[in-house]
Design a protein around this motif. Sequence first.
Motif, PDB file in Angstrom:
ATOM      1  N   VAL A  24      -1.263  12.211  -4.372  1.00  0.00           N
ATOM      2  CA  VAL A  24      -1.718  11.857  -3.029  1.00  0.00           C
ATOM      3  C   VAL A  24      -1.845  13.085  -2.145  1.00  0.00           C
ATOM      4  N   GLN A  25      -0.937  14.048  -2.321  1.00  0.00           N
ATOM      5  CA  GLN A  25      -0.952  15.238  -1.470  1.00  0.00           C
ATOM      6  C   GLN A  25      -2.261  16.007  -1.567  1.00  0.00           C
ATOM      7  N   SER A  26      -2.919  15.945  -2.706  1.00  0.00           N
ATOM      8  CA  SER A  26      -4.159  16.708  -2.893  1.00  0.00           C
ATOM      9  C   SER A  26      -5.412  15.842  -2.754  1.00  0.00           C
ATOM     10  N   HIS A  27      -5.246  14.604  -2.315  1.00  0.00           N
ATOM     11  CA  HIS A  27      -6.386  13.698  -2.105  1.00  0.00           C
ATOM     12  C   HIS A  27      -6.375  13.311  -0.626  1.00  0.00           C
ATOM     13  N   ASP A  28      -7.284  13.876   0.143  1.00  0.00           N
ATOM     14  CA  ASP A  28      -7.224  13.750   1.597  1.00  0.00           C
ATOM     15  C   ASP A  28      -7.221  12.309   2.079  1.00  0.00           C
ATOM     16  N   ASN A  29      -8.117  11.483   1.543  1.00  0.00           N
ATOM     17  CA  ASN A  29      -8.186  10.101   2.016  1.00  0.00           C
ATOM     18  C   ASN A  29      -6.943   9.308   1.636  1.00  0.00           C
ATOM     19  N   ALA A  30      -6.418   9.554   0.442  1.00  0.00           N
ATOM     20  CA  ALA A  30      -5.195   8.869   0.030  1.00  0.00           C
ATOM     21  C   ALA A  30      -4.027   9.298   0.917  1.00  0.00           C
ATOM     22  N   ARG A  31      -4.002  10.582   1.242  1.00  0.00           N
ATOM     23  CA  ARG A  31      -2.950  11.094   2.127  1.00  0.00           C
ATOM     24  C   ARG A  31      -3.048  10.447   3.509  1.00  0.00           C
ATOM     25  N   GLY A  32      -4.282  10.332   4.016  1.00  0.00           N
ATOM     26  CA  GLY A  32      -4.485   9.687   5.306  1.00  0.00           C
ATOM     27  C   GLY A  32      -4.072   8.230   5.285  1.00  0.00           C
ATOM     28  N   LEU A  33      -4.386   7.525   4.201  1.00  0.00           N
ATOM     29  CA  LEU A  33      -4.007   6.122   4.084  1.00  0.00           C
ATOM     30  C   LEU A  33      -2.489   5.969   3.976  1.00  0.00           C
ATOM     31  N   TYR A  34      -1.867   6.893   3.274  1.00  0.00           N
ATOM     32  CA  TYR A  34      -0.408   6.883   3.166  1.00  0.00           C
ATOM     33  C   TYR A  34       0.212   7.023   4.558  1.00  0.00           C
ATOM     34  N   ALA A  35      -0.326   7.956   5.360  1.00  0.00           N
ATOM     35  CA  ALA A  35       0.158   8.143   6.720  1.00  0.00           C
ATOM     36  C   ALA A  35      -0.057   6.881   7.554  1.00  0.00           C
ATOM     37  N   GLN A  36      -1.213   6.252   7.370  1.00  0.00           N
ATOM     38  CA  GLN A  36      -1.518   5.035   8.128  1.00  0.00           C
ATOM     39  C   GLN A  36      -0.567   3.905   7.757  1.00  0.00           C
ATOM     40  N   SER A  37      -0.212   3.818   6.474  1.00  0.00           N
ATOM     41  CA  SER A  37       0.728   2.770   6.055  1.00  0.00           C
ATOM     42  C   SER A  37       2.118   3.028   6.643  1.00  0.00           C
ATOM     43  N   LEU A  38       2.509   4.293   6.706  1.00  0.00           N
ATOM     44  CA  LEU A  38       3.802   4.626   7.307  1.00  0.00           C
ATOM     45  C   LEU A  38       3.795   4.329   8.803  1.00  0.00           C
ATOM     46  N   LEU A  39       2.665   4.595   9.457  1.00  0.00           N
ATOM     47  CA  LEU A  39       2.516   4.251  10.873  1.00  0.00           C
ATOM     48  C   LEU A  39       2.679   2.745  11.069  1.00  0.00           C
ATOM     49  N   ALA A  40       2.007   1.962  10.233  1.00  0.00           N
ATOM     50  CA  ALA A  40       2.067   0.504  10.357  1.00  0.00           C
ATOM     51  C   ALA A  40       3.480  -0.026  10.150  1.00  0.00           C
ATOM     52  N   LEU A  41       4.281   0.716   9.353  1.00  0.00           N
ATOM     53  CA  LEU A  41       5.645   0.274   9.042  1.00  0.00           C
ATOM     54  C   LEU A  41       6.689   0.932   9.933  1.00  0.00           C
ATOM     55  N   GLY A  42       6.235   1.679  10.964  1.00  0.00           N
ATOM     56  CA  GLY A  42       7.161   2.267  11.936  1.00  0.00           C
ATOM     57  C   GLY A  42       7.830   3.552  11.503  1.00  0.00           C
ATOM     58  N   GLN A  43       7.339   4.173  10.440  1.00  0.00           N
ATOM     59  CA  GLN A  43       7.927   5.447   9.964  1.00  0.00           C
ATOM     60  C   GLN A  43       7.111   6.615  10.532  1.00  0.00           C
TER      61      GLN A  43
ATOM     62  N   ALA B  10       0.838  -1.208   0.000  1.00  0.00           N
ATOM     63  CA  ALA B  10       0.000   0.000   0.000  1.00  0.00           C
ATOM     64  C   ALA B  10       0.865   1.247   0.000  1.00  0.00           C
ATOM     65  N   ARG B  11       1.894   1.264   0.866  1.00  0.00           N
ATOM     66  CA  ARG B  11       2.797   2.418   0.904  1.00  0.00           C
ATOM     67  C   ARG B  11       3.517   2.607  -0.422  1.00  0.00           C
ATOM     68  N   ASP B  12       4.021   1.508  -0.983  1.00  0.00           N
ATOM     69  CA  ASP B  12       4.790   1.615  -2.226  1.00  0.00           C
ATOM     70  C   ASP B  12       3.926   2.144  -3.372  1.00  0.00           C
ATOM     71  N   LEU B  13       2.668   1.698  -3.421  1.00  0.00           N
ATOM     72  CA  LEU B  13       1.766   2.171  -4.475  1.00  0.00           C
ATOM     73  C   LEU B  13       1.508   3.667  -4.329  1.00  0.00           C
ATOM     74  N   LEU B  14       1.177   4.106  -3.127  1.00  0.00           N
ATOM     75  CA  LEU B  14       0.890   5.531  -2.905  1.00  0.00           C
ATOM     76  C   LEU B  14       2.141   6.375  -3.116  1.00  0.00           C
ATOM     77  N   GLN B  15       3.299   5.822  -2.782  1.00  0.00           N
ATOM     78  CA  GLN B  15       4.560   6.546  -2.957  1.00  0.00           C
ATOM     79  C   GLN B  15       4.828   6.845  -4.431  1.00  0.00           C
ATOM     80  N   GLN B  16       4.377   5.957  -5.311  1.00  0.00           N
ATOM     81  CA  GLN B  16       4.577   6.179  -6.749  1.00  0.00           C
ATOM     82  C   GLN B  16       3.818   7.399  -7.248  1.00  0.00           C
ATOM     83  N   TYR B  17       2.734   7.749  -6.554  1.00  0.00           N
ATOM     84  CA  TYR B  17       1.878   8.853  -6.997  1.00  0.00           C
ATOM     85  C   TYR B  17       1.813   9.927  -5.911  1.00  0.00           C
ATOM     86  N   GLU B  18       2.977  10.214  -5.306  1.00  0.00           N
ATOM     87  CA  GLU B  18       3.020  11.073  -4.128  1.00  0.00           C
ATOM     88  C   GLU B  18       2.446  12.461  -4.388  1.00  0.00           C
ATOM     89  N   THR B  19       2.690  13.018  -5.550  1.00  0.00           N
ATOM     90  CA  THR B  19       2.174  14.356  -5.852  1.00  0.00           C
ATOM     91  C   THR B  19       0.654  14.367  -5.856  1.00  0.00           C
TER      92      THR B  19
END
Length: 355
Positions: A271-290, A260-269
């Motif tokens: 993601v920044q303007s899509h609130d739910n995608a940004r939140g999910l990206y943060a959640q994936s980083l939380l799950a991975l200890g970042q 999930a993180r790797d997919l969202l990371q590919q489209y980071e720009t």
Amino acid sequence: MAACSLLLDTPLEEARDALAEQDYFAAQEHVLGALQDNARDVDALTLLAQIQLAMGQGGDALLTLDRLEEAGAEGEHLTLIRAEAMLQGGEAEEAFALLDGLASAESWRLRALAAAMEGDDDEATAHFIAGREAEGDKRKLFTAAASFHLNRGDADAARFAVGQAQQLAPDAIETLFVSARLAQLDGRPDLASRAYLAILERTPNDRPAMLGAIQELDKLGRVDVFEPLIERGRQAYPEDIEFIYLDASLLAFEGNWTAARDLLQQYETAVQSHDNARGLYAQSLLALGQYEQARALMAPLNRRFPNNAAYARVYARILLELGEHSQAASVITPILRGPDASEIDRDIAERARRG
């Protein structure tokens, strides 16, 4: 052979059939074939203008109407097409003036759309009501009225128009759309998903119908049905952040946070303007200890939407991992006081309290 050839549909007849089936691309292809034989064919040009309107190509429809005028064609039906083409181009006042003296149901529909475009909802409503008593086909009138009220979140006002549309054209894509949206407002994901899936049987890659079906099927827990739709959406719209987000959500649901993180990371720009995608990206980083990276993504969302329970939960959990317990408590407390509080929120608050 000559007798058999008489049984074959002409390009113009095929275009009419495709338009009736709401297969606009096929209809356009057939009518352009008819115009190759006779570029001034009034019937073919009229049909082309109607197809262009259905495809939202108002500017092209106006050019086709100019060709019809050069060919000497005239009539109320062409005036109505021109008015709607003007509306698609944002020319509400000009379209309204063009309708002066017309009294058909279609003319009242277009007046209502012009008034709505100008921000006069009371006048738009009055025109929709006037159209009910007018002569002519009312299918478009009722679906337009239903959309007008649904766009304003007024399910009760939309209900009559949706019912009339269902009686007049139950299988039309426009009717299925307003039926689905009314069911959504009524909290009936079963009915809404059924209507959206019926649209997809006709137009498999219809983006709004796919997104609507996925949303409602998710409420029903029908992963088996909406998972293939997400895959279809990713194939049809590979750069579309909505389907990227849904794909990543499915990976997260399966517990595959790295993917999930790797997919969202590919489209980071995006993601920044899509609130739910940004939140999910943060959640994936939380799950991975970042945690610090997760905080950088989540803090602005929580500032903008402090009462969003999902965002607050993720942000509070990030703060707990960073050892900022008092801040975590201040983030989750407003959620505990609201209607969306859950056992998870109480657990987060207890962890924050214990320090």
